[in-house]
Design a protein around this motif. Structure first.
Motif, PDB file in Angstrom:
ATOM      1  N   GLN A  34      -4.989  -5.118  -8.223  1.00  0.00           N
ATOM      2  CA  GLN A  34      -4.418  -3.776  -8.277  1.00  0.00           C
ATOM      3  C   GLN A  34      -5.506  -2.726  -8.083  1.00  0.00           C
ATOM      4  OE1 GLN A  34      -1.672  -2.990 -11.512  1.00  0.00           O
ATOM      5  NE2 GLN A  34      -1.274  -5.170 -11.754  1.00  0.00           N
ATOM      6  N   ARG A  35      -5.277  -1.838  -7.134  1.00  0.00           N
ATOM      7  CA  ARG A  35      -6.162  -0.697  -6.896  1.00  0.00           C
ATOM      8  C   ARG A  35      -5.321   0.559  -7.068  1.00  0.00           C
ATOM      9  NH1 ARG A  35      -8.330  -2.939  -1.186  1.00  0.00           N
ATOM     10  NH2 ARG A  35      -9.077  -4.946  -1.944  1.00  0.00           N
ATOM     11  N   ILE A  36      -5.458   1.177  -8.218  1.00  0.00           N
ATOM     12  CA  ILE A  36      -4.604   2.301  -8.582  1.00  0.00           C
ATOM     13  C   ILE A  36      -5.452   3.569  -8.696  1.00  0.00           C
ATOM     14  CG2 ILE A  36      -2.901   3.140 -10.245  1.00  0.00           C
ATOM     15  CD1 ILE A  36      -2.226   0.354  -8.939  1.00  0.00           C
ATOM     16  N   SER A  37      -5.014   4.635  -8.020  1.00  0.00           N
ATOM     17  CA  SER A  37      -5.686   5.927  -8.147  1.00  0.00           C
ATOM     18  C   SER A  37      -4.622   7.019  -8.163  1.00  0.00           C
ATOM     19  CB  SER A  37      -6.678   6.145  -6.996  1.00  0.00           C
ATOM     20  OG  SER A  37      -5.996   6.180  -5.757  1.00  0.00           O
ATOM     21  N   GLY A  38      -4.983   8.159  -8.698  1.00  0.00           N
ATOM     22  CA  GLY A  38      -4.026   9.249  -8.817  1.00  0.00           C
ATOM     23  C   GLY A  38      -3.587   9.407 -10.257  1.00  0.00           C
TER      24      GLY A  38
ATOM     25  N   GLU B   8       0.869  -1.170   0.000  1.00  0.00           N
ATOM     26  CA  GLU B   8       0.000   0.000   0.000  1.00  0.00           C
ATOM     27  C   GLU B   8       0.907   1.220   0.000  1.00  0.00           C
ATOM     28  OE1 GLU B   8      -3.202   2.222   2.854  1.00  0.00           O
ATOM     29  OE2 GLU B   8      -3.288   0.034   2.734  1.00  0.00           O
ATOM     30  N   MET B   9       0.801   2.024  -1.069  1.00  0.00           N
ATOM     31  CA  MET B   9       1.690   3.173  -1.229  1.00  0.00           C
ATOM     32  C   MET B   9       0.875   4.426  -1.513  1.00  0.00           C
ATOM     33  SD  MET B   9       5.164   3.474  -3.490  1.00  0.00           S
ATOM     34  CE  MET B   9       4.469   3.275  -5.113  1.00  0.00           C
ATOM     35  N   ASN B  10       1.136   5.463  -0.713  1.00  0.00           N
ATOM     36  CA  ASN B  10       0.469   6.753  -0.865  1.00  0.00           C
ATOM     37  C   ASN B  10       1.523   7.842  -0.885  1.00  0.00           C
ATOM     38  OD1 ASN B  10      -2.396   5.847  -0.372  1.00  0.00           O
ATOM     39  ND2 ASN B  10      -1.437   5.160   1.519  1.00  0.00           N
TER      40      ASN B  10
ATOM     41  N   VAL C 105      -2.025  -1.528  -3.666  1.00  0.00           N
ATOM     42  CA  VAL C 105      -2.755  -0.258  -3.665  1.00  0.00           C
ATOM     43  C   VAL C 105      -1.737   0.848  -3.888  1.00  0.00           C
ATOM     44  CG1 VAL C 105      -4.194   1.310  -2.313  1.00  0.00           C
ATOM     45  CG2 VAL C 105      -4.451  -1.168  -2.034  1.00  0.00           C
ATOM     46  N   VAL C 106      -1.958   1.639  -4.935  1.00  0.00           N
ATOM     47  CA  VAL C 106      -1.068   2.757  -5.229  1.00  0.00           C
ATOM     48  C   VAL C 106      -1.933   3.994  -5.431  1.00  0.00           C
ATOM     49  CG1 VAL C 106       0.676   3.685  -6.809  1.00  0.00           C
ATOM     50  CG2 VAL C 106       0.619   1.232  -6.317  1.00  0.00           C
TER      51      VAL C 106
ATOM     52  N   ILE D 152       3.702   1.825 -13.364  1.00  0.00           N
ATOM     53  CA  ILE D 152       3.590   0.538 -12.678  1.00  0.00           C
ATOM     54  C   ILE D 152       3.839  -0.544 -13.713  1.00  0.00           C
ATOM     55  CG2 ILE D 152       2.056  -0.987 -11.388  1.00  0.00           C
ATOM     56  CD1 ILE D 152       0.662   1.643 -10.441  1.00  0.00           C
ATOM     57  N   GLN D 153       4.899  -1.305 -13.506  1.00  0.00           N
ATOM     58  CA  GLN D 153       5.223  -2.318 -14.502  1.00  0.00           C
ATOM     59  C   GLN D 153       5.672  -3.613 -13.869  1.00  0.00           C
ATOM     60  OE1 GLN D 153       8.108   0.218 -16.575  1.00  0.00           O
ATOM     61  NE2 GLN D 153       9.652  -1.326 -16.117  1.00  0.00           N
TER      62      GLN D 153
END
Length: 122
Positions: free
Chosen positions: A110-114, A73-75, A92-93, A119-120
């Motif tokens: 994958q839960r990606i927002s922003g 989980e990265m914010n 989670v990014v 992301i690879q």
């Protein structure tokens, strides 16, 4: 006598922690049997994941995780992470311009927002 040794050991650990921050990184790093948590700004570090969950919060960290991680989980903004995820992990990014280079024998959720993320899968 035991109390004096404990105090002396604590003094050494404090000095080591301050010495580690000489790279202008600020914030907190917590590593226990279940998780690795990094917050603040500017840490450049490597950690053995050993099945732990990983939480990264802040800006401009450059983190390498060896072994297999249970989740990520990265914010924040402009963090860079390289890791291997468990086959059914959750990634989670969120934030701005995060970079994640990941491996897995499965397909993590994958839960990606922003915006502006890179992301690879390697």
């Amino acid at each position: 006598m035991l109390a004096l040794r404990t105090i002396a050991l604590a003094g050494v650990l404090v000095c080591t922690a301050h010495g580690a921050m000489a790279d202008n990184a600020v914030g907190e790093i917590t590593v226990d049997k279940d998780q690795i948590a990094i917050s603040g700004n500017g840490y450049v570090r490597s950690f053995p994941c050993e099945g732990r969950r990983v939480f990264i919060d802040g800006t401009q960290h450059n983190i390498t995780l060896t072994g297999t991680c249970a989740s990520l989980e990265m914010n924040g903004a402009e963090n860079k992470v390289a890791l291997t995820l468990a086959p059914k992990a959750v990634m989670v990014v969120a934030g701005i311009q995060q970079t994640v280079n990941w491996r897995s024998t499965g397909e993590p959720e994958q839960r990606i927002s922003g915006v502006g993320h890179k992301i690879q899968r390697n």
